[in-house]
Design a protein around this motif. Structure first.
Motif, PDB file in Angstrom:
ATOM      1  N   LEU A 259       0.778  -1.220  -0.199  1.00  0.00           N
ATOM      2  CA  LEU A 259      -0.142   0.299   0.080  1.00  0.00           C
ATOM      3  C   LEU A 259       0.971   1.073   0.105  1.00  0.00           C
ATOM      4  CD1 LEU A 259      -2.837   0.882   0.066  1.00  0.00           C
ATOM      5  CD2 LEU A 259      -2.646   1.118   2.671  1.00  0.00           C
ATOM      6  N   ALA A 260       0.627   2.157  -1.048  1.00  0.00           N
ATOM      7  CA  ALA A 260       1.681   3.228  -1.156  1.00  0.00           C
ATOM      8  C   ALA A 260       0.643   4.527  -1.077  1.00  0.00           C
ATOM      9  CB  ALA A 260       2.364   3.116  -2.359  1.00  0.00           C
ATOM     10  N   LEU A 261       1.236   5.372   0.006  1.00  0.00           N
ATOM     11  CA  LEU A 261       0.491   6.775   0.086  1.00  0.00           C
ATOM     12  C   LEU A 261       1.387   7.834  -0.152  1.00  0.00           C
ATOM     13  CD1 LEU A 261      -0.189   4.520   2.825  1.00  0.00           C
ATOM     14  CD2 LEU A 261      -2.265   6.177   2.895  1.00  0.00           C
ATOM     15  N   ASN A 262       0.920   9.018  -0.849  1.00  0.00           N
ATOM     16  CA  ASN A 262       1.659  10.037  -1.241  1.00  0.00           C
ATOM     17  C   ASN A 262       0.878  11.250  -1.016  1.00  0.00           C
ATOM     18  OD1 ASN A 262       2.530  11.366  -4.405  1.00  0.00           O
ATOM     19  ND2 ASN A 262       3.739  11.429  -2.570  1.00  0.00           N
ATOM     20  N   THR A 263       1.603  12.183  -0.587  1.00  0.00           N
ATOM     21  CA  THR A 263       0.846  13.464  -0.447  1.00  0.00           C
ATOM     22  C   THR A 263       1.905  14.755  -0.955  1.00  0.00           C
ATOM     23  OG1 THR A 263      -0.282  15.082   0.863  1.00  0.00           O
ATOM     24  CG2 THR A 263       1.348  14.052   2.110  1.00  0.00           C
ATOM     25  N   TYR A 264       1.367  15.681  -1.453  1.00  0.00           N
ATOM     26  CA  TYR A 264       2.461  16.745  -2.193  1.00  0.00           C
ATOM     27  C   TYR A 264       1.647  17.923  -2.021  1.00  0.00           C
ATOM     28  CZ  TYR A 264      -0.593  15.278  -6.032  1.00  0.00           C
ATOM     29  OH  TYR A 264      -1.746  15.053  -7.022  1.00  0.00           O
ATOM     30  N   SER A 265       2.493  19.099  -2.042  1.00  0.00           N
ATOM     31  CA  SER A 265       1.885  20.330  -2.178  1.00  0.00           C
ATOM     32  C   SER A 265       3.138  21.386  -2.710  1.00  0.00           C
ATOM     33  CB  SER A 265       1.804  20.829  -0.761  1.00  0.00           C
ATOM     34  OG  SER A 265       2.832  21.075   0.033  1.00  0.00           O
ATOM     35  N   THR A 266       2.748  22.441  -3.377  1.00  0.00           N
ATOM     36  CA  THR A 266       3.402  23.415  -3.870  1.00  0.00           C
ATOM     37  C   THR A 266       2.970  24.803  -3.669  1.00  0.00           C
ATOM     38  OG1 THR A 266       4.300  22.326  -5.826  1.00  0.00           O
ATOM     39  CG2 THR A 266       4.542  24.552  -5.819  1.00  0.00           C
ATOM     40  N   MET A 267       3.757  25.636  -3.063  1.00  0.00           N
ATOM     41  CA  MET A 267       3.404  27.034  -2.601  1.00  0.00           C
ATOM     42  C   MET A 267       4.322  27.957  -3.207  1.00  0.00           C
ATOM     43  SD  MET A 267       2.220  26.456   1.222  1.00  0.00           S
ATOM     44  CE  MET A 267       4.053  24.965   1.398  1.00  0.00           C
ATOM     45  N   GLN A 268       3.764  29.062  -4.108  1.00  0.00           N
ATOM     46  CA  GLN A 268       4.569  30.213  -4.704  1.00  0.00           C
ATOM     47  C   GLN A 268       3.953  31.579  -4.434  1.00  0.00           C
ATOM     48  OE1 GLN A 268       4.214  29.317  -9.117  1.00  0.00           O
ATOM     49  NE2 GLN A 268       5.582  27.445  -8.932  1.00  0.00           N
ATOM     50  N   ASP A 269       5.138  32.420  -4.465  1.00  0.00           N
ATOM     51  CA  ASP A 269       4.636  33.937  -4.331  1.00  0.00           C
ATOM     52  C   ASP A 269       5.556  34.501  -5.336  1.00  0.00           C
ATOM     53  OD1 ASP A 269       7.156  34.353  -3.286  1.00  0.00           O
ATOM     54  OD2 ASP A 269       6.414  34.402  -1.389  1.00  0.00           O
ATOM     55  N   GLY A 270       5.281  35.721  -5.676  1.00  0.00           N
ATOM     56  CA  GLY A 270       5.880  36.364  -6.747  1.00  0.00           C
ATOM     57  C   GLY A 270       5.343  36.160  -8.011  1.00  0.00           C
ATOM     58  N   GLN A 271       5.844  36.338  -9.035  1.00  0.00           N
ATOM     59  CA  GLN A 271       5.340  36.360 -10.541  1.00  0.00           C
ATOM     60  C   GLN A 271       6.059  35.304 -11.389  1.00  0.00           C
ATOM     61  OE1 GLN A 271       5.289  39.693 -13.528  1.00  0.00           O
ATOM     62  NE2 GLN A 271       3.187  39.657 -12.782  1.00  0.00           N
ATOM     63  N   ALA A 272       5.601  33.989 -11.133  1.00  0.00           N
ATOM     64  CA  ALA A 272       6.091  32.664 -11.883  1.00  0.00           C
ATOM     65  C   ALA A 272       5.351  32.873 -13.406  1.00  0.00           C
ATOM     66  CB  ALA A 272       5.890  31.513 -11.239  1.00  0.00           C
ATOM     67  N   PRO A 273       6.245  32.530 -14.443  1.00  0.00           N
ATOM     68  CA  PRO A 273       5.561  32.340 -15.601  1.00  0.00           C
ATOM     69  C   PRO A 273       4.372  31.106 -15.608  1.00  0.00           C
ATOM     70  CG  PRO A 273       7.765  31.557 -15.825  1.00  0.00           C
ATOM     71  CD  PRO A 273       7.632  32.100 -14.241  1.00  0.00           C
ATOM     72  N   PHE A 274       3.423  31.461 -16.598  1.00  0.00           N
ATOM     73  CA  PHE A 274       2.224  30.546 -16.504  1.00  0.00           C
ATOM     74  C   PHE A 274       2.624  29.034 -16.613  1.00  0.00           C
ATOM     75  CE2 PHE A 274       2.874  30.763 -21.075  1.00  0.00           C
ATOM     76  CZ  PHE A 274       2.666  29.408 -21.660  1.00  0.00           C
ATOM     77  N   ASN A 275       3.802  28.517 -17.481  1.00  0.00           N
ATOM     78  CA  ASN A 275       4.269  27.284 -17.674  1.00  0.00           C
ATOM     79  C   ASN A 275       5.241  26.780 -16.427  1.00  0.00           C
ATOM     80  OD1 ASN A 275       6.620  28.855 -18.176  1.00  0.00           O
ATOM     81  ND2 ASN A 275       7.156  27.853 -19.976  1.00  0.00           N
ATOM     82  N   LYS A 276       5.336  27.624 -15.374  1.00  0.00           N
ATOM     83  CA  LYS A 276       5.998  27.170 -14.314  1.00  0.00           C
ATOM     84  C   LYS A 276       5.117  27.243 -12.880  1.00  0.00           C
ATOM     85  CE  LYS A 276       9.777  25.318 -12.766  1.00  0.00           C
ATOM     86  NZ  LYS A 276       9.501  24.719 -11.371  1.00  0.00           N
ATOM     87  N   LEU A 277       3.907  27.562 -13.076  1.00  0.00           N
ATOM     88  CA  LEU A 277       2.949  27.536 -12.006  1.00  0.00           C
ATOM     89  C   LEU A 277       2.823  25.922 -11.498  1.00  0.00           C
ATOM     90  CD1 LEU A 277       0.292  30.105 -13.046  1.00  0.00           C
ATOM     91  CD2 LEU A 277       1.829  30.349 -11.298  1.00  0.00           C
ATOM     92  N   ALA A 278       2.452  25.893 -10.478  1.00  0.00           N
ATOM     93  CA  ALA A 278       1.782  24.469  -9.921  1.00  0.00           C
ATOM     94  C   ALA A 278       0.795  24.072 -10.706  1.00  0.00           C
ATOM     95  CB  ALA A 278       1.561  24.581  -8.192  1.00  0.00           C
ATOM     96  N   SER A 279       0.822  22.886 -11.062  1.00  0.00           N
ATOM     97  CA  SER A 279      -0.005  22.339 -12.108  1.00  0.00           C
ATOM     98  C   SER A 279      -0.418  20.730 -11.612  1.00  0.00           C
ATOM     99  CB  SER A 279       0.245  22.361 -13.743  1.00  0.00           C
ATOM    100  OG  SER A 279       1.325  21.377 -13.948  1.00  0.00           O
ATOM    101  N   LEU A 280      -1.582  20.470 -11.822  1.00  0.00           N
ATOM    102  CA  LEU A 280      -2.046  19.088 -11.168  1.00  0.00           C
ATOM    103  C   LEU A 280      -1.951  18.307 -12.642  1.00  0.00           C
ATOM    104  CD1 LEU A 280      -5.429  18.496 -12.076  1.00  0.00           C
ATOM    105  CD2 LEU A 280      -5.681  20.019 -10.061  1.00  0.00           C
ATOM    106  N   GLY A 281      -2.158  17.025 -12.582  1.00  0.00           N
ATOM    107  CA  GLY A 281      -2.343  16.082 -13.656  1.00  0.00           C
ATOM    108  C   GLY A 281      -0.699  15.569 -13.934  1.00  0.00           C
ATOM    109  N   GLY A 282      -0.889  14.582 -14.954  1.00  0.00           N
ATOM    110  CA  GLY A 282       0.170  14.113 -15.646  1.00  0.00           C
ATOM    111  C   GLY A 282       0.262  12.520 -15.036  1.00  0.00           C
ATOM    112  N   PRO A 283       1.439  11.878 -15.529  1.00  0.00           N
ATOM    113  CA  PRO A 283       1.695  10.571 -15.160  1.00  0.00           C
ATOM    114  C   PRO A 283       2.212  10.354 -13.720  1.00  0.00           C
ATOM    115  CG  PRO A 283       3.791  11.377 -16.356  1.00  0.00           C
ATOM    116  CD  PRO A 283       2.707  12.508 -16.377  1.00  0.00           C
TER     117      PRO A 283
END
Length: 378
Positions: A259-283
């Protein structure tokens, strides 16, 4: 997109049929000594190499031809040293799009140092749905970007299972094509015109897993702090803090799986470009959603996966995950929790190291995604 889905289904079915028809050979291999050759792996005991060809079709890429694989080896004869690996994806499409992706992780003698990262170049189509949770479907727009990417971390072991060290990230994005009149065309979001990301930071890890490719027990936790600013050549200023925690629990001494359990989070401030914002989804973090389906400055998520014991070379998995994004803590709401679940097939390539092939299918509301990869999602 319906044509794309039909082609994906055909390709995925073909791969499964190939594995099923080759099961007799795989079973024969697993009846031999584990030091013998595994399907697709080199005979060199100090270097194992797996190469997999790929072909697919999507409206955005036309026909896609590629090679993917992994070379794994030990940097020391010491039996406690973990295997190092270099993975690779090389692809070309008839629309003159290119992917060259080489992630790596190196473990030195007795695991005293862990060096990991990636070197990559992309010239490839992507999609953008806007930032936040309330973007309607008509904001879905395609764009093509090219960029080199370098990410490297070098950590030193402290005590039995702690590692710490510096991290550096570089990416120089050039926007090649955007949809006329879209959000990226009118430059309404940071990074719409491309630009350089140069960020430096520090990582702290705790890792006592019994093996790195398919852990049966142990914990891996990582805390990473990064900052991008002009003093190190960045066109953007922002800070980010990432936390990733996974625990692996054997069921009845692993006789009935893990049984594998995983939790994750990202917190940003400032002005990151849209392609480096925290994003959900993927493999990896929310299978069933395409990477970047929702993105913002804050991301919180978790997933649970049951991984069965192997019957010969085959195993299966069942998983469920949930995640959400927001601009700030005040906007967090269960209303925007996205959930997906799925099933997977595992094909063991090397029982000693746990290296396997992963075939997953995950569904969200009314849609699904296939995944084919080397190694587990987390």
């Amino acid at each position: 997109m319906k044509k794309d889905s039909k082609v994906k289904n055909l390709l995925f079915t073909s791969l499964l049929l190939f594995l099923l028809f080759s099961s007799e050979a795989l079973q024969a291999q697993f009846g031999q000594d584990s030091s013998r050759l595994r399907p697709g792996l080199s005979k060199n005991k100090n270097l194992r190499l797996l190469v997999l060809p790929g072909i697919s079709f999507t409206p955005e890429t036309n026909w896609y031809f590629g090679l993917g694989g992994i070379a794994y080896f030990r940097m020391s004869k010491d039996s406690t040293t973990r295997p190092s690996d270099v993975r690779f994806t090389l692809a070309y499409t008839l629309n003159k799009q290119v992917i060259a992706y080489l992630p790596f992780q190196l473990w030195t003698k007795e695991n005293n140092y862990h060096i990991f990262g990636q070197i990559a170049f992309y010239r490839y189509p992507y999609f953008f749905r806007g930032i936040g949770n309330d973007n309607p479907s008509y904001t879905y727009e395609n764009y093509t970007a090219s960029f080199p990417r370098i990410r490297i971390a070098a950590t030193k072991r402290l005590g039995k299972a702690f590692y710490t060290g510096p991290v550096y990230w570089f990416q120089d994005t050039k926007m090649l094509e955007v949809e006329a009149g879209g959000l990226l065309d009118v430059d309404s979001v940071p990074g719409a015109e491309g630009g350089i990301i140069s960020s430096f930071g520090w990582v702290l890890q705790y890792d006592n897993r019994d093996r790195i490719y398919a852990p049966q027990k142990g914990i891996k936790a990582e805390l990473r702090s990064m900052q991008a600013d002009q003093s190190i050549g960045s066109d953007f200023f922002y800070r980010s803090l990432d936390l990733n925690f996974a625990i692996y629990l054997p069921l009845q001494e692993n006789k009935k799986g893990v049984l594998a359990l995983n939790t994750y989070s990202t917190m940003q401030d400032g002005q990151a470009p849209f392609n480096k914002l925290a994003s959900l989804g993927g493999p990896h973090n929310l299978r069933g959603f395409r990477n970047g389906h929702f993105r913002d400055r804050k991301l919180f998520g978790g997933q649970v996966e049951y991984r069965s014991a192997y019957a010969g070379p085959f195993g299966f998995a069942a998983f469920v995950g949930t995640a959400t994004v927001s601009n700030n803590f005040q906007d967090l709401s269960t209303q925007y929790m996205r959930t997906a679940a799925g099933l997977g097939l595992r094909v063991m390539l090397d029982p000693k190291s746990g290296l396997n092939l992963r075939f997953d299918y995950a569904r969200r509301n009314g849609a699904g995604e296939f995944y084919f990869a080397i190694g587990e999602a987390f």
